[in-house]
Scaffold this active site. Structure first.
Site, PDB file in Angstrom:
ATOM      1  N   THR A  62      -3.645 -21.172   2.360  1.00  0.00           N
ATOM      2  CA  THR A  62      -3.254 -20.630   3.661  1.00  0.00           C
ATOM      3  C   THR A  62      -4.060 -19.406   4.104  1.00  0.00           C
ATOM      4  OG1 THR A  62      -1.545 -19.278   2.597  1.00  0.00           O
ATOM      5  CG2 THR A  62      -0.881 -21.448   3.415  1.00  0.00           C
ATOM      6  N   THR A 101       0.533 -26.241  11.016  1.00  0.00           N
ATOM      7  CA  THR A 101       0.238 -24.957  11.641  1.00  0.00           C
ATOM      8  C   THR A 101      -0.108 -25.075  13.116  1.00  0.00           C
ATOM      9  OG1 THR A 101      -1.335 -23.089  11.581  1.00  0.00           O
ATOM     10  CG2 THR A 101      -2.153 -25.212  10.854  1.00  0.00           C
ATOM     11  N   TYR A 125      -9.569 -23.600   8.471  1.00  0.00           N
ATOM     12  CA  TYR A 125      -8.164 -23.712   8.065  1.00  0.00           C
ATOM     13  C   TYR A 125      -7.441 -24.729   8.931  1.00  0.00           C
ATOM     14  CZ  TYR A 125      -3.202 -22.661   7.691  1.00  0.00           C
ATOM     15  OH  TYR A 125      -1.846 -22.777   7.544  1.00  0.00           O
ATOM     16  N   LYS A 129      -5.851 -28.483   7.752  1.00  0.00           N
ATOM     17  CA  LYS A 129      -4.459 -28.873   7.957  1.00  0.00           C
ATOM     18  C   LYS A 129      -4.366 -30.099   8.865  1.00  0.00           C
ATOM     19  CE  LYS A 129      -1.291 -26.922   6.599  1.00  0.00           C
ATOM     20  NZ  LYS A 129      -0.527 -27.111   5.335  1.00  0.00           N
ATOM     21  N   TRP A 150       2.713 -17.895  12.563  1.00  0.00           N
ATOM     22  CA  TRP A 150       2.916 -16.462  12.318  1.00  0.00           C
ATOM     23  C   TRP A 150       4.211 -16.202  11.535  1.00  0.00           C
ATOM     24  CZ3 TRP A 150       1.369 -13.417  17.398  1.00  0.00           C
ATOM     25  CH2 TRP A 150       0.021 -13.683  17.696  1.00  0.00           C
TER      26      TRP A 150
END
Length: 292
Positions: A62, A101, A125, A129, A150
């Site tokens: 992450t 995400t 990232y 994902k 967040w």
């Protein structure tokens, strides 16, 4: 329901283990040390031996800047590691729930993203994902994709904790104004996920607290709630703080699908206030230096 949770040592995974156990499910939480999702043969053996009804996949790489520096590793872990789990679930007939995400979107629109809007990740990232999402959608009709953004949680080292610690130490604070998303309390996120998997209404869900904020507005409210209303924050734009990863500028997620079933999360400002109320109630460990 028999449930395996990967990433059970993480902040969201740990809370999911607790809540699902309290709701009467037979839960096995597995940390990275207990389950290497990049090892296809090991995944096949372990998932087959547990024979779960559902695998809730919260494990991931992450750290967005690390993903930018090691993009192949990000795809190997977040993309192909998820594919390994999807194949193992397919083999035994288990469902799979995947934590994804807001960064699967490019952030170029001025309205919140709905669950089936077109994805277009702009950093490694988000791309990794997205690869995981595609693997699941290709292989398993019985799946959930839970996108969030967040996240902040108790006992961690995320944006909220780092900000409060810096304020307590007297460090100068600079926070960007041109990144906008939905701050989300892990407690609320986990509770909504538990309710959603019990519906067995598979699909994509945006699991975020209501509303949105810039990083700067989020930071200001955090410090106000933590007792640091007198601590100034200098507003800057992202270009003034170069970093390896390029974040989407506007990546607010809208909870549309879950809301149709009456599953909603409170506004993010209320969630931040609740977070600090809980922080003050913790007497065994002082997680963050909140002013009384």
């Amino acid at each position: 329901m028999r449930i395996i949770i990967t990433g059970a040592g993480g902040l969201l995974g740990r809370r999911l283990v607790t809540l699902l156990t309290e709701r009467g499910h037979a839960v096995t939480g597995l940390s990275h040390a207990a389950l290497d999702i990049t090892d296809f043969q090991a995944i096949q053996r372990q998932i087959g031996a547990f024979a779960p009804d559902l695998v809730l996949h919260a494990a991931a790489m992450t750290q967005v800047d690390r993903c930018a520096e090691q993009p192949d590793e990000a795809i190997r872990v977040n993309g192909f590691g998820t594919q390994n789990l999807a194949l193992a679930c397919h083999r035994i007939g288990a469902a799979l729930a995947y934590i994804s995400t807001n960064e699967v979107f490019d952030g170029e629109r001025a309205a919140p993203y709905l669950e089936y809007d077109v994805t277009r990740p702009i950093n490694p990232y988000g791309y990794s994902k997205w690869v995981g999402e595609q693997a699941i959608r290709d292989l398993l009709p019985r799946h959930y994709i839970f996108r969030t953004s967040w996240l902040f949680a108790h006992g961690g080292d995320n944006f909220v904790q780092r900000l409060v610690k810096m304020a307590a130490s007297g460090s100068a604070l600079q926070v960007v104004t041109n990144e906008v998303a939905a701050p989300t309390y892990a407690e609320d996120c986990a509770a909504a996920i538990c309710r959603l998997i019990e519906t067995e209404r598979f699909g994509i869900y945006h699991v975020v607290n209501e509303g949105n904020a810039s990083r700067y507005a989020f930071a200001r409210h955090v410090l106000d709630c933590a007792g640091y209303a007198d601590v100034p924050i200098k507003p800057i734009i992202g270009a003034q703080r170069p970093r390896p990863s390029k974040p989407p500028m506007y990546s607010t997620l809208r909870n549309f699908a879950a809301a149709q079933m009456g599953i909603t999360l409170r506004p993010w400002r209320e969630a931040v206030s609740a977070f600090f109320e809980q922080e003050r109630a913790i007497t065994v460990h002082e997680i963050s230096p909140v002013r009384q």
